[in-house]
Scaffold this active site. Structure first.
Site, PDB file in Angstrom:
ATOM      1  N   HIS A  60     -69.761 -75.485  10.027  1.00  0.00           N
ATOM      2  CA  HIS A  60     -71.210 -75.442  10.248  1.00  0.00           C
ATOM      3  C   HIS A  60     -71.948 -76.601   9.563  1.00  0.00           C
ATOM      4  O   HIS A  60     -72.759 -77.285  10.170  1.00  0.00           O
ATOM      5  CB  HIS A  60     -71.802 -74.126   9.739  1.00  0.00           C
TER       6      HIS A  60
ATOM      7  N   ASP B 294     -64.955 -71.467   5.475  1.00  0.00           N
ATOM      8  CA  ASP B 294     -65.780 -70.562   6.279  1.00  0.00           C
ATOM      9  C   ASP B 294     -67.047 -71.261   6.793  1.00  0.00           C
ATOM     10  O   ASP B 294     -67.514 -70.968   7.887  1.00  0.00           O
ATOM     11  CB  ASP B 294     -66.160 -69.342   5.425  1.00  0.00           C
TER      12      ASP B 294
ATOM     13  N   GLU C 133     -77.174 -68.018   1.746  1.00  0.00           N
ATOM     14  CA  GLU C 133     -77.182 -66.637   2.243  1.00  0.00           C
ATOM     15  C   GLU C 133     -77.370 -65.690   1.076  1.00  0.00           C
ATOM     16  O   GLU C 133     -76.863 -65.954  -0.016  1.00  0.00           O
ATOM     17  CB  GLU C 133     -75.846 -66.309   2.924  1.00  0.00           C
TER      18      GLU C 133
HETATM   19  C1  BG6 Z   1     -70.182 -67.324   9.985  1.00  0.00           C
HETATM   20  C2  BG6 Z   1     -69.496 -67.121   8.676  1.00  0.00           C
HETATM   21  O1  BG6 Z   1     -69.544 -68.317  10.722  1.00  0.00           O
HETATM   22  O2  BG6 Z   1     -71.532 -67.702   9.767  1.00  0.00           O
HETATM   23  C3  BG6 Z   1     -70.225 -66.090   7.847  1.00  0.00           C
HETATM   24  O3  BG6 Z   1     -68.159 -66.716   8.881  1.00  0.00           O
HETATM   25  C4  BG6 Z   1     -71.693 -66.423   7.734  1.00  0.00           C
HETATM   26  O4  BG6 Z   1     -69.631 -65.980   6.563  1.00  0.00           O
HETATM   27  C5  BG6 Z   1     -72.292 -66.731   9.093  1.00  0.00           C
HETATM   28  O5  BG6 Z   1     -72.363 -65.328   7.139  1.00  0.00           O
HETATM   29  C6  BG6 Z   1     -73.710 -67.255   8.964  1.00  0.00           C
HETATM   30  O6  BG6 Z   1     -74.273 -67.388  10.233  1.00  0.00           O
HETATM   31  P1  BG6 Z   1     -75.779 -66.993  10.532  1.00  0.00           P
HETATM   32  O7  BG6 Z   1     -75.996 -67.386  11.937  1.00  0.00           O
HETATM   33  O8  BG6 Z   1     -75.896 -65.542  10.277  1.00  0.00           O
HETATM   34  O9  BG6 Z   1     -76.569 -67.814   9.554  1.00  0.00           O
END
Ligand code: BG6
Length: 488
Positions: A239, A234, A215
């Site tokens: 994920h 997190d 990110e």
């Molecule tokens: C969330 C996290 O679950 O997923 C965040 O808490 C993160 O920190 C986000 O930025 C990323 O998800 P996506 O769908 O925006 O890639």
């Protein structure tokens, strides 16, 4: 139709998650005529607002997030679904008043409660729902719980016991929005609807697997939560480990919630536990420092608002796992994720082994790259195969060719993960939600890392914002010829 819920309560309706994800997703479902005529949406928040001020707020946040028109009958219908409920999560009276604000039973007896709130508040909401009878009728009302589910193995077990005290398992929807992403579901199709790939998908042909979720954003205004959580809790425990299970699982007997989840749990159970003395060889953490992203200077993590002085919270984590089963034994899975990296890029990269015989000796060995399959989750939703072809010319040299395929046709638009998942909650399909044994096994795997970091309190490596993370992440590789793939 009677089985569909007729009210949808959002706790934390004015929070980040609701405004960034839930409300836009609900609106898109409205545009797609998927919400059902009877559904009432109740926005529960502490703010001293009226229905009118809520509607104004709703329009303003949607204006920045959705492409569809914010006028006309569809938008009017959407606005008309809302009720605003001012309440305090900790006060049982707010829940008593909520009962009165819901459409009356028996005409309407199914409600979804979405806990878009800090994990620290989950327990109090569940208890208060029970205190006013809103956990009943059993099996009818649904509760959606966001990640992280607990902050380690023990707290996850405590939270789960609490949920099961008041709710049946069928009522609990543990959400991991990565499973709602189209490319992640596409992985199932890619693996199990083609014969081309699956025979190669094992230790005989695959050298290693990399899963990267990079990110470029920082922690934004979330220090209260993030400084306690860190990247491992997190992102990685949920994920990334979920992505790993989908890459590694065996074909399920059917595309049904429990069959799928059974296979994912088998993967998690097969992950080799990391011994205490091996933590350094298996996990790297780091924190972003001052740097530059897209030509803009950005501050380091320590300078972010509300981060504790000298915080050791990691904003980057990389880890190596082995899945000790027949298919994967000996194949390293490298996972990494971080904030303030060079780009937003999520990628599953599968590296294949070299062919057993090197026939094309004219090509210098260092140019003989292995085959890769790259699956890009975001920003592009696409796939790339890297294979060798002959270089035109008199010599028998090879070169790598990239075969790119976008998952979307030009006129198609990607759905947001929350659209898929909210519809699943409404329709009662739990396939893409997490069963507790998955959560539990995932914590079992990462708990030793967390415990170790808790003791090592002197130092955390840093990386400049806008880079691809700390050089320490390279130490995870088993072989010198392994390197990180950053983006497509
Ligand atoms: C969330 C996290 O679950 O997923 C965040 O808490 C993160 O920190 C986000 O930025 C990323 O998800 P996506 O769908 O925006 O890639």
């Amino acid at each position: 139709l009677e089985n569909l819920p007729c009210s949808f309560v959002i706790f934390g309706a004015t929070g980040d998650l609701a405004s960034n994800k839930l409300l836009p997703a609900l609106f898109h479902l409205e545009v797609a005529s998927r919400l059902g005529e009877r559904l009432t949406i109740v926005a529960f928040s502490r703010r001293d607002w009226t229905l009118d001020s809520w509607r104004e707020y709703l329009s303003s946040i949607l204006a920045n997030k959705v492409k569809a028109k914010l006028e006309g009958p569809v938008f009017e219908r959407f606005l008309a679904r809302f009720r605003y409920h001012r309440g305090d999560l900790n006060d049982v009276e707010s829940y008593r008043a909520l009962v009165a604000n819901l459409p009356p039973e028996p005409a309407c007896s199914r409600t979804v409660f979405y806990l878009a709130i800090k994990p620290a508040d989950f327990a109090v909401v569940i208890k208060n729902l029970q205190a006013v009878g809103l956990n009943q009728p059993r099996g009818m009302n649904r509760v959606v719980i966001e990640k992280p589910f607990g902050e380690d193995l023990e707290s996850a077990q405590v939270l789960n016991r609490l949920l099961h005290q008041y709710l049946d398992e069928e009522q609990v929807y543990r959400i991991d929005h990565f499973l709602g992403k189209e490319t992640v579901q596409n992985l199932l199709v890619f693996r199990f609807a083609n014969t081309l790939i699956e025979p190669l998908w094992n230790r005989n042909f695959i050298d290693h697997v990399q899963i990267t979720v990079a990110e470029s954003i920082g922690i934004e205004k979330r220090a209260d939560y993030y400084d306690r959580a860190g990247a491992l809790r997190d992102m990685l425990q949920n994920h990334l480990m979920q992505l790993m299970t989908v890459v590694a699982m065996e074909p399920p007997v059917a595309l049904e919630a429990d069959a799928l989840r059974d296979e994912k749990v088998k993967v998690l159970r097969s992950i080799r536990p990391i011994a205490k003395r091996a933590i350094h060889a298996h996990a790297v953490r780091a924190q972003y420092a001052l740097g530059n992203i897209d030509g803009q200077t950005v501050v380091g993590y320590q300078q972010e608002e509300n981060v504790e002085i000298n915080s050791l919270t990691e904003t980057f984590v990389a880890a190596k796992f082995y899945i000790d089963n027949w298919r994967w034994r000996g194949v390293p899975f490298y996972l990494r994720t971080g904030k303030r990296l060079a780009k937003q890029a999520s990628l599953i990269a599968i590296r294949f082994k070299h062919p057993p015989q090197q026939l094309f000796r004219e090509t210098p060995l260092e140019f003989i790259a292995p085959n890769w399959v790259l699956l890009s989750i975001q920003p592009e939703q696409s796939m790339r195969l890297e294979i060798h072809v002959k270089q035109p010319g008199l010599d028998m040299d090879t070169r790598v060719m990239q075969m790119n395929a976008s998952f979307l046709k030009t006129d198609e638009q990607a759905l947001d993960a929350y659209e898929t998942l909210l519809l699943d909650v409404i329709e009662g399909d739990r396939s893409l939600f997490i069963r507790f044994d998955e959560v539990e096994w995932a914590w079992r795997i990462v708990d030793p890392i967390l415990k170790h970091w808790l003791v090592e309190r002197e130092f955390i490596p840093i990386y400049p914002s806008g880079s691809w993370g700390p050089t320490e992440a390279n130490r995870l590789f088993d072989n010198d010829d392994q390197t990180w793939r950053n983006e497509l």
